[in-house]
Enzyme design. Structure first.
Site, PDB file in Angstrom:
ATOM      1  CG  ASP A 138      90.536  27.258  20.033  1.00 36.07           C
ATOM      2  OD1 ASP A 138      91.490  26.568  20.457  1.00 36.07           O
ATOM      3  OD2 ASP A 138      90.650  28.052  19.088  1.00 36.07           O
TER       4      ASP A 138
ATOM      5  CG  ASP B  20      95.574  25.625  19.475  1.00 35.45           C
ATOM      6  OD1 ASP B  20      94.441  25.822  19.959  1.00 35.45           O
ATOM      7  OD2 ASP B  20      95.902  26.013  18.343  1.00 35.45           O
TER       8      ASP B  20
END
Length: 529
Positions: A291, A88
């Site tokens: 992201d 992430d």
């Protein structure tokens, strides 16, 4: 609940070059719907094939379909215990589930099949801050526990005394490998601690990579391989020019803090066999976050509605998704995203990369009244959330994250590339290899917080009502409601497109004015759109 987008899991099957760490990607489609509801992962175990060299660290990833999460195999402790964790870029802590985490006992949803960590079995375990770890995500999930230090092996490279989080309570059954800025570490966000060296920084501190930097190659929606490479780039994984743009700090409490990978999103056009429509006006610029922990792309509301009109998409509050006919995946055409102003990188995303599976709670695929199957579009309106470029954009882009110089370089990804040419960063502070800087960088201001997030998805609930987590903007009608599409002269208002603009030919697959019909739980039939 039924998953909306692809669940992406990882394995270490790596090739490496000097001072880099790399992961690759493959696909597995058998994931149960309930596992997404509790953020648990159905994991297909793979063997390890590791090769480590100086200056880079390379790791291969496994990709499984249904929930849009990229993850990697790691081992923690002495002797090593194997786990899988999601990668992430939107958070900063590496945390893993404890063997005592209660969600791991719920075998109905697969438990914690990514593995758990038993601290009592590691001779190098050091609990450095009991009850100091506490992290929550935008979708309402979260975990808490201790900060600890132990030995981590990833991509054939080992880091000793790496600080991590150990989840002893919470609702997520798979660990997270946060590789963002240290400023968004959980103890910093909560005001309970100070920054520590997370994984990318620790790899640099250990001399395994020369710079706090990495590159991401997710490959296409159907890919069996891909990679994330710490400390370098792979020039064979992209086409055209690699162009860098500035990362902009977030304004928090009157201070400028590098908390997320915010760049200047400056243009969007749509191209098909009928031509090209410009969806943003000249001089357009807004802050957007890149992201990998977000499965879809969240665009400004007015821009999103133009895209919906172009693609013939309809927003369904009942399904919690932007719905398109699955046949859209067979149409030609691209959305072309520009960054950093004139002369900056432009990434083209094929419409086929944006059509994602959609299921009802009973596992059935919703259909239009004419029998055509309905799918989800991997784009939604941001509403009150930040503008985010998630996996439905990142798969089409080769992205280099340079945390030392606060730069991001972008190039068009080379789907299914088989060759490799890894080039390591020379040192921290050195320019991104093979990259040029955008000549006319547009300035933007980022005010969105750096709150961590994972798997931003929409899934239908048990009675066909609101989505479990639906980031669609409040007040949008089911039909989208945008009246114009091309040659927009203003992006500040909904419906600002020029009169007379026509949707692209690919939208002809939409049957106008029809109603989606689906089977809810218990056999109930409900109208969706």
């Amino acid at each position: 609940m039924a998953p909306l987008t692809s669940l992406l899991l990882a394995t270490l099957l790596s090739s490496a070059s000097a001072n880099t760490v790399q992961w690759g990607i493959s696909r597995n489609s058998e994931v149960q719907a309930q596992q997404l509801a509790r953020r648990s992962l159905e994991i297909q175990r793979r063997g390890l094939g590791l090769e480590a060299r100086a200056d880079t660290v390379a790791v291969t990833l496994l990709n499984a379909v249904q929930a849009g999460l990229y993850a990697a195999n790691i081992s923690v402790g002495t002797p090593p215990q194997s786990l899988q964790v999601q990668i992430d870029t939107g958070s900063s802590d590496l945390w893993i589930p404890s063997s005592t985490l209660s969600v791991c006992e719920d075998t109905r949803d697969g438990g914690c099949q990514g593995g758990t960590f038993d601290s009592s079995k590691s001779s190098t375990f050091d609990d450095v801050e009991r009850n100091g770890f506490n992290i929550s995500y935008v979708d309402g999930t979260g975990v808490s526990g201790d900060y600890f230090q132990d030995t981590l092996t990833v991509g054939g490279s080992t880091v000793k005394q790496l600080e991590m989080g150990l989840a002893t309570e919470g609702t997520i059954g798979v660990g997270i490998m946060g590789i963002g800025y240290n400023t968004t570490e959980a103890n910093v966000d909560t005001g309970n601690g100070t920054e520590y060296a997370n994984l990318p920084q620790a790899l640099q501190n250990a001399g395994l990579i020369n710079a706090n930097a990495y590159s991401l190659w997710l490959d296409d929606l159907q890919a069996s391989t891909g990679s994330v490479l710490f400390g370098g780039i792979d020039t064979k994984k992209f086409t055209g020019d690699l162009i860098s743009v500035q990362i902009y700090p977030t304004i928090e409490g009157g201070q400028n803090i590098f908390a997320s990978f915010s760049v200047a999103f400056t243009s969007l056009s749509a191209t098909s066999s009928s031509g090209t429509d410009q969806l943003t006006p000249a001089g357009y610029a807004t802050a957007a976050i890149l992201d990998s922990g977000t499965t879809i792309t969240l665009l400004p509301d007015d821009i999103a509605q133009q895209v919906f009109q172009e693609l013939g998409a309809e927003v369904s509050q009942e399904l919690g998704a932007t719905v398109v006919p699955c046949a859209l995946a067979d149409k030609n055409g691209t959305l072309n995203y520009g960054f950093g102003g004139v002369g900056g990188p432009v990434i083209s995303v094929a419409v086929s990369q944006l059509v994602l599976p959609l299921s009802l709670p009973n596992g059935q695929v919703p259909t239009y009244s004419n029998g055509d199957q309905a799918c989800s579009l991997g784009i939604q309106a941001a509403g009150n959330l930040p503008v985010l470029f998630g996996d439905t954009f990142l798969r089409s882009a080769y992205v280099v994250y340079d945390l030392d110089n606060n730069r991001i370089a972008l190039a068009q990804t080379d789907f299914n590339a088989t060759d490799s040419n890894i080039v390591a960063f020379e040192s921290g502070g050195a320019a991104i290899p093979s990259a040029t800087s955008a000549p006319n960088e547009a300035a933007v201001t980022q005010t969105a917080s750096g709150i961590p997030k994972i798997g931003v998805t929409a899934t239908a609930t048990g009675n066909g009502g609101a989505a479990t987590f639906n980031p669609t903007a409040t007040g949008l009608s089911a039909a989208g409601g945008f009246t114009g599409t091309s040659t927009s002269t203003s992006s500040s208002k909904k419906g600002a497109g020029a009169a007379g603009a026509q949707p692209f030919q690919w939208s002809a697959v939409v049957v106008g004015g029809i109603t989606l019909l689906g089977m809810g739980l218990g056999g109930e039939i409900f109208a969706v759109l």
